[in-house]
Design a protein around this motif. Sequence first.
Motif, short mmCIF file in Angstrom:
data_model
loop_
_atom_site.label_atom_id
_atom_site.label_comp_id
_atom_site.label_asym_id
_atom_site.label_seq_id
_atom_site.Cartn_x
_atom_site.Cartn_y
_atom_site.Cartn_z
N GLY A 1 0.81 -1.21 0.00
CA GLY A 1 0.00 0.00 0.00
C GLY A 1 0.83 1.25 0.00
N ASP A 2 0.39 2.25 -0.75
CA ASP A 2 1.00 3.57 -0.77
C ASP A 2 -0.09 4.60 -0.46
OD1 ASP A 2 3.60 2.76 -1.49
OD2 ASP A 2 3.03 2.66 -3.60
N ARG A 3 0.32 5.74 -0.03
CA ARG A 3 -0.64 6.82 0.15
C ARG A 3 -1.09 7.31 -1.22
NH1 ARG A 3 -1.13 7.34 5.25
NH2 ARG A 3 0.62 6.77 6.57
N PRO A 4 -2.40 7.44 -1.43
CA PRO A 4 -2.90 7.81 -2.76
C PRO A 4 -2.29 9.11 -3.26
CG PRO A 4 -4.69 7.14 -1.32
CD PRO A 4 -3.47 7.27 -0.46
N ALA A 5 -1.93 9.12 -4.55
CA ALA A 5 -1.37 10.33 -5.14
C ALA A 5 -2.45 11.37 -5.36
CB ALA A 5 -0.70 9.98 -6.47
N ASP A 6 -3.68 10.93 -5.56
CA ASP A 6 -4.79 11.85 -5.80
C ASP A 6 -5.99 11.36 -5.00
OD1 ASP A 6 -6.68 13.57 -6.65
OD2 ASP A 6 -6.62 13.01 -8.77
N ALA A 7 -6.25 12.04 -3.90
CA ALA A 7 -7.35 11.62 -3.02
C ALA A 7 -8.56 12.53 -3.18
CB ALA A 7 -6.89 11.63 -1.56
N ALA A 8 -8.71 13.11 -4.37
CA ALA A 8 -9.78 14.08 -4.58
C ALA A 8 -11.14 13.43 -4.79
CB ALA A 8 -9.44 14.96 -5.79
N VAL A 9 -11.17 12.14 -5.09
CA VAL A 9 -12.44 11.47 -5.36
C VAL A 9 -13.07 11.07 -4.03
CG1 VAL A 9 -13.56 9.59 -6.57
CG2 VAL A 9 -11.48 10.61 -7.52
N GLU B 1 11.45 7.89 -6.72
CA GLU B 1 10.42 7.88 -5.69
C GLU B 1 10.23 6.49 -5.09
OE1 GLU B 1 5.60 8.80 -5.34
OE2 GLU B 1 6.64 8.92 -7.26
N VAL B 2 10.25 6.40 -3.76
CA VAL B 2 10.06 5.12 -3.08
C VAL B 2 8.59 4.75 -3.11
CG1 VAL B 2 10.21 3.93 -0.86
CG2 VAL B 2 12.08 5.42 -1.61
N ARG B 3 8.30 3.55 -3.60
CA ARG B 3 6.92 3.04 -3.65
C ARG B 3 6.92 1.58 -3.20
NH1 ARG B 3 4.61 4.57 -9.68
NH2 ARG B 3 4.85 6.84 -9.60
N SER B 4 5.77 1.16 -2.67
CA SER B 4 5.66 -0.26 -2.32
C SER B 4 5.56 -1.12 -3.58
CB SER B 4 4.46 -0.51 -1.40
OG SER B 4 3.24 -0.19 -2.01
N ALA B 5 5.26 -0.51 -4.73
CA ALA B 5 5.26 -1.25 -5.99
C ALA B 5 6.65 -1.81 -6.29
CB ALA B 5 4.82 -0.35 -7.14
N GLU C 1 12.36 3.46 6.77
CA GLU C 1 13.32 4.56 6.79
C GLU C 1 13.46 5.23 5.43
OE1 GLU C 1 13.96 1.83 10.09
OE2 GLU C 1 13.88 1.52 7.93
N GLU C 2 13.08 4.54 4.37
CA GLU C 2 13.19 5.10 3.03
C GLU C 2 11.94 5.85 2.59
OE1 GLU C 2 16.15 1.65 1.15
OE2 GLU C 2 14.13 1.93 0.36
N ALA C 3 10.80 5.48 3.14
CA ALA C 3 9.52 6.02 2.68
C ALA C 3 9.23 7.36 3.34
CB ALA C 3 8.39 5.04 2.97
N ARG C 4 8.53 8.21 2.62
CA ARG C 4 8.16 9.52 3.15
C ARG C 4 7.16 9.38 4.30
NH1 ARG C 4 3.87 12.55 2.19
NH2 ARG C 4 3.20 11.19 0.49
#
Length: 420
Positions: A212-220, A291-295, A257-260
């Motif tokens: 899981g990552d924090r959504p890049a666009d949470a406008a919906v 960019e660090v992602r869980s992907a 430690e790597e993730a924002r």
Amino acid sequence: MRLTGRCLVASAVLAVAWPTGAPVAAAAPAAGEVVDCLAVTADDPRPSTDLASAPLAAMGLDRARAWLQRSGREAGAGVTVAILSSGISRDAGLPLGDGGTSVVGPGPVVDPTGTVVAGLVAGPARSEDLPVGIAPGAELVDVRVLDRQVPTSDGEQGPSARALAEGLAHVRDRLPRADVVVVPLQVEPDDRVREVVSDLVGSGVLVVAQGGDRPADAAVPTDRLSVLAEQRPGEDAGPLVTPASVEGVVAAGPVPEEARAPLSSTALDVVAPSEGAVSTSLVGGTCSVGEVRSAWSAAYVAGVLALLRGAHPEESPAQLVARLVGTADGRPDVRSPLTGAGQVRALAALTATPGQVADDLDAVFAADTALPPPAGVATAPVAAPDPLAAAREQAVWWGLLGGGVLLLALLLRPLVRRAG
């Protein structure tokens, strides 16, 4: 300093060619410069870097490969890995096999995510000392289930449960063999996705998904994942992120430690580093993963499972997952919501013996491995051994026997008197 693909174009061939009327050619980036994989487009020159991939060293891949070579094995050989993402560019030079599909229609690959994931799994080495992918001997199958992670124009499709379920069903129903499936994306909880993933796990496929990552666009406002956009006390992304939350799926996340702002999740199984990773761009070559992602972590975990599948073909999927989880550097029996069982260790997972890990994921360590109780957890006191226990037990039995004889005498006394 990070430079985009276009920024690196304008620095090489200029004044000499201009008077002759010769066209000005775009120069390829120098090997030592850092080019972000996500910034390279189909119109950019092919990047190249001689930087070592830091996460591979952190996971002990060099020693794992040396062990495989001594055993006469190629990393990932004979293993098929299906990647469900934004598509894998045909210009990337990756080991693509047959059986792929696009459930979002035709068109060029525009989002580099799927290509970067593919490179982390099975990108060919630049040299003996500069590997790119974990399992370059594996065969990749491209199952395209989105156009862009965040659509930028009308007609482009982002991540959706419907498309993901359709792509997973393609793997289940139409691929003759898929050993590992990696899903470097997240969607809302969906019954259809859960059903198809469960079918794949039940048939012996190793399924890896991003934790899981924090959504890049949470406008919906209707998107249930939008609640993860900001870190909150007591957060648990586990029930929300699919397919990571499906039973039997290996959920992979970044090293905190790597993730924002890493997600806290009870579904997390293991973590893998990605900072300083090297992968493949849309136009081929090699580039850095910024960019660090869980992907990216899911890609690396899928690569390690491809190593395990190729090196231990006789073992069940549960045994392979037990190798992965049971040899991580944390506590498999006490999962952390930020790291799961810990960071994966490639060599340890490859070389673990059956006595070190169990195929029961509820008891990853063997029964003869003594583990201390978790800190802060109350345990029942253990009574000290009683050296007089045997004597007391005999005294109790003699007492019961004597009491029985006395009771019998009292009952027989009237009969004895009458007889007299």
